[in-house]
Design an enzyme around this catalytic site. Structure first.
Site, PDB file in Angstrom:
ATOM      1  N   GLN A  79      27.053  43.521  62.003  1.00  0.00           N
ATOM      2  CA  GLN A  79      26.508  42.706  60.916  1.00  0.00           C
ATOM      3  C   GLN A  79      27.235  41.373  60.888  1.00  0.00           C
ATOM      4  O   GLN A  79      28.458  41.367  60.732  1.00  0.00           O
ATOM      5  CB  GLN A  79      26.775  43.412  59.579  1.00  0.00           C
ATOM      6  CG  GLN A  79      25.564  43.824  58.831  1.00  0.00           C
ATOM      7  CD  GLN A  79      25.911  44.814  57.745  1.00  0.00           C
ATOM      8  OE1 GLN A  79      25.515  45.967  57.806  1.00  0.00           O
ATOM      9  NE2 GLN A  79      26.664  44.380  56.771  1.00  0.00           N
ATOM     10  N   GLY A  80      26.494  40.281  61.030  1.00  0.00           N
ATOM     11  CA  GLY A  80      27.112  38.967  60.934  1.00  0.00           C
ATOM     12  C   GLY A  80      26.854  38.402  59.557  1.00  0.00           C
ATOM     13  O   GLY A  80      25.906  37.617  59.368  1.00  0.00           O
ATOM     14  N   GLU A  98      37.469  44.002  42.362  1.00  0.00           N
ATOM     15  CA  GLU A  98      37.173  43.031  41.303  1.00  0.00           C
ATOM     16  C   GLU A  98      35.666  42.859  41.124  1.00  0.00           C
ATOM     17  O   GLU A  98      35.151  42.762  40.007  1.00  0.00           O
ATOM     18  CB  GLU A  98      37.830  41.686  41.644  1.00  0.00           C
ATOM     19  CG  GLU A  98      39.349  41.697  41.527  1.00  0.00           C
ATOM     20  CD  GLU A  98      40.040  42.557  42.566  1.00  0.00           C
ATOM     21  OE1 GLU A  98      39.513  42.668  43.699  1.00  0.00           O
ATOM     22  OE2 GLU A  98      41.105  43.124  42.254  1.00  0.00           O
ATOM     23  N   GLU A 148      22.131  53.269  48.419  1.00  0.00           N
ATOM     24  CA  GLU A 148      23.112  54.021  47.654  1.00  0.00           C
ATOM     25  C   GLU A 148      23.983  54.878  48.554  1.00  0.00           C
ATOM     26  O   GLU A 148      23.511  55.825  49.175  1.00  0.00           O
ATOM     27  CB  GLU A 148      22.406  54.894  46.615  1.00  0.00           C
ATOM     28  CG  GLU A 148      23.333  55.815  45.843  1.00  0.00           C
ATOM     29  CD  GLU A 148      24.563  55.102  45.288  1.00  0.00           C
ATOM     30  OE1 GLU A 148      24.406  54.097  44.571  1.00  0.00           O
ATOM     31  OE2 GLU A 148      25.690  55.550  45.577  1.00  0.00           O
TER      32      GLU A 148
END
Lengths: 379, 318
Positions: free
Chosen positions: A125-126, A364, A243
């Site tokens: 994945q880029g 976060e 999910e």
């Protein structure tokens, strides 16, 4: 409270366990200690998964899958983690990219799906960039239309298995003038390709899965565009949005159990400490949170809203556990440390645990999601 | 697979919430709960325990000035020992005994300590101190009279029910604090915007929510073990879970109190009532470290560890 899986899931589990007994060598992490032999083993594992009918079980039947339910996917993750099964090199294709091609791809692009399932194609994945991590939409890699192709320039980072990949799902900016989410487009690249440089990034856990990719006027045909121009963000959200909270949390419980056992074995004898007992509760609580996701599934395998809660909880719980285990076992943990991939000593588990609150959406970001989407606080 | 509480428990909790809504009068609240049958619950079987858990959760959500747990436990202790007019307390350092909400006319006290329980006649105890921190719960301290001796007894069933009830009420109180604090964060304006837009506060309340959710699930699991798993594991789990949920609930309570600013410090406003409730329950039977130590006695081998952290997988827990 009923913690039992459905009879169908238990039958599914029994078939998987029987297959794993026959097909997985228990001590593969020790037998395949060199990077080259590990790669060969993982390629073989992808082929075995496919031959056994266990590759892409959540895929639609029309694309070679068996449409496993969320509950079955959780069982799958639980059993794979229990025996310490490898991911295989083709896992990203099976989990993320394949579904993206199914949804947004042209009929010709869907020809890329069978090699994903069989393990012949290794996808990376880029997405993330040095200046675009949590704020992925601000990415800068550009794709400029030039006749029937695009010219790609920029850099991607944290590209898992980029050094082994045969293909890449790339997210690039095609319209710098548009609002940041709207100016992105996705592309399906065949690797290697002229203009692309791949640099491995050695990691503190002695693995080297991550890479930085440098695109210098890389040419991509317009037929390799996935979806429309400007649809890249939608593609990215779809690809990343499956999910996996329950599956990842159940894998997390296995990491935690492994750490607990190493901690117990490395102890000085005598009753476990308060920190240890706290960690036992958190291990079981993680499993219960995963079960909650499964039980909240409305049949669409979206898993309700508990995914960020589970991710935040188990990732920080595992880190607390590994920290406490390291501090308690002290000199022993350091003397036993093996700087090797898949090492399971306490110091190695401590280092490995550092990544889980960062990858796949930082702790976060999970807090932001919980606060705004689950608890309804204003942005 | 079903992670929800039983219908008995949910119905009881909702029922108590309705009963206690719109009243701050203790006598009215007690009358309503008595009519509901809250003081007559037999928590020794699974269905009775579910009812008791629902009732104490309702009381926890309202921080009603009633120590319902003491009443339920007295009945459980009576059932286990066959003794009338019995109440439940803790042994303290130096040989003293503490009892929360001792009923009038109590004749005997079960005092729990690290190795089991002692049975005291009230006449053998001398009152040393009496006070209250949390409304509805008067705590008394007693010293054994010279020459007085207690009998030892096996009271693990009472200890387990106590831990389950204390934790259910405590988690419910923490959940209610969080729910009310969310309302506050959405409406309180500072610097021209709702304070719930500030990331620091969002993260604090998210942490509180996650911790209490996880602790709540662990408590539900621990309570469910009372009637389906081996007693040693169940008691160890309840102790570890009490320690864990005390840590989570007190941190959440502190956060919720803090996020209300100066108003939280006023006696007329609600936060201190729930804060007192959470901390009183968290302190039950000693600090978390003590409960962890008691739980740790179960784990003497790696096999014990394996049993402790895995579910037996075949029973349906109520």
């Amino acid at each position: 409270m009923n913690l039992d899986w459905s009879p169908e899931s238990e039958a599914f589990r029994a078939r998987l366990v029987a297959w794993l007994d026959k097909n997985l060598i228990p001590d593969w992490t020790r037998r395949y200690a060199t990077p080259e032999s590990l790669v060969g083993f993982q390629r073989d594992w992808d082929r075995r998964l496919f031959a056994g009918g266990w590759a892409g079980i959540w895929w639609p039947k029309e694309f070679g899958g068996s449409e496993a339910t969320l509950e079955q996917r959780a069982v799958y993750a639980q059993e794979m983690a229990r025996v310490g099964a490898p991911d295989g090199l083709a896992s990203f294709g099976r989990i993320f990219i394949g579904p993206g091609i199914m949804k947004f791809g042209t009929p010709e692009q869907r020809d890329l799906l069978p090699p994903i399932l069989s393990g012949e194609a290794v996808w990376c994945q880029g997405f993330s960039e040095p200046e675009a991590g949590s704020d992925l939409a601000s990415l800068r890699t550009s794709a400029v239309r030039d006749g029937e192709s695009y010219r790609i320039n920029g850099t991607k980072i944290w590209t898992t298995r980029g050094h082994l990949a045969t293909h890449c799902l790339l997210l690039a900016r095609t319209d710098p003038a548009a609002p940041k989410h709207k100016g992105l487009t996705a592309f399906l690249l065949k690797l290697p390709c002229p203009g692309l440089t791949v640099r491995p990034l050695p990691q503190i856990n002695s693995k080297s899965d991550f890479n930085q990719l440098y695109f210098d006027d890389v040419r991509v045909d317009a037929t390799q565009r996935l979806g429309e121009e400007g649809q890249g963000w939608e593609v990215a959200l779809y690809v990343l949005g499956h999910e996996r909270g329950a599956a990842m949390a159940l894998r997390g419980t296995m990491n935690m159990e492994q750490t607990l056992r190493a901690w117990f074995a490395g102890g000085a004898g005598g009753p476990p400490s308060a920190a240890f007992m706290r960690s036992t509760v958190e291990t079981v609580a993680t499993r219960l949170l995963a079960y909650k996701i499964v039980s909240e599934d409305d049949g669409r395998s979206k898993g309700g809203q508990s995914g960020p809660v589970a991710k935040l909880f188990w990732t920080e719980a595992w880190q607390r556990m590994a920290e406490a285990a390291f501090l308690e076992t002290g000199v022993g943990a350091q003397a036993d440390h093996k700087a090797a991939p898949f090492a399971d000593d306490i110091a190695s588990l401590f280092l490995d645990s550092r990544r889980v609150t960062i990858s796949g959406g930082t702790a976060e970001i999970q807090r932001n999601l919980i606060a705004t989407r689950l608890l309804g606080l204003p942005r | 697979m079903d992670m929800t509480r039983s219908e008995t428990e949910r119905t009881a909790e909702d029922g108590v919430l309705r009963l206690l809504a719109n009243t701050t009068e203790v006598t009215v609240a007690i009358e309503r709960l008595a009519d509901f049958g809250a003081f007559d619950i037999d928590a020794t079987d699974a269905e009775g325990l579910a009812l008791a858990l629902g009732v104490v959760r309702g009381v926890g959500r309202t921080a009603a000035p009633i120590d319902i747990t003491a009443g339920i436990l007295a009945r459980v202790a009576g059932g286990v020992t066959g003794l009338p007019a019995i109440c439940v307390g803790h042994a303290l350092a130096g040989g003293e005994v503490s009892v929360a909400s001792m009923p009038e006319g109590a004749l005997t006290v079960i005092a729990f300590d690290d190795s089991g329980a002692s049975l005291w006649e009230i006449g053998d105890l001398e009152l040393v101190a009496k006070g209250g921190f949390d409304a509805g719960c008067e705590v008394t301290r007693w010293r054994p009279r010279a020459g007085a001796q207690a009998d030892r007894l096996h009271a693990a069933p009472v200890a387990m029910v106590r831990l389950a009830l204390v934790d259910a009420e405590m988690i419910a109180a923490a959940e209610e604090m969080i729910a009310r604090t969310l309302d506050h964060l959405k409406t309180r304006m500072q610097f021209g915007r709702p304070i719930g837009t500030f990331q620091a506060l969002q993260h604090r309340i998210a942490d509180a929510h996650v911790a209490v959710q996880a602790a709540g699930l662990a408590c539900d699991y621990a309570a469910a073990l009372i009637h389906v798993d081996d007693a040693g594991k169940a008691l160890a789990w309840l102790r570890a879970c009490h320690a864990y949920s005390a840590e989570a609930a007190t941190r959440a309570a502190q956060t919720c109190f803090q996020l209300h600013g100066g108003m939280a410090f006023t006696a007329e406003f609600w936060p201190h009532r729930w804060l007192r409730r959470v901390f009183r329950l968290a302190a039950d039977g000693g600090p978390p470290e003590r409960h962890y130590q008691l739980a740790a006695r179960y784990i003497r081998s790696e096999d014990d560890l394996g049993r402790f952290i895995t579910h037996s997988g075949r029973e349906e827990v109520p």
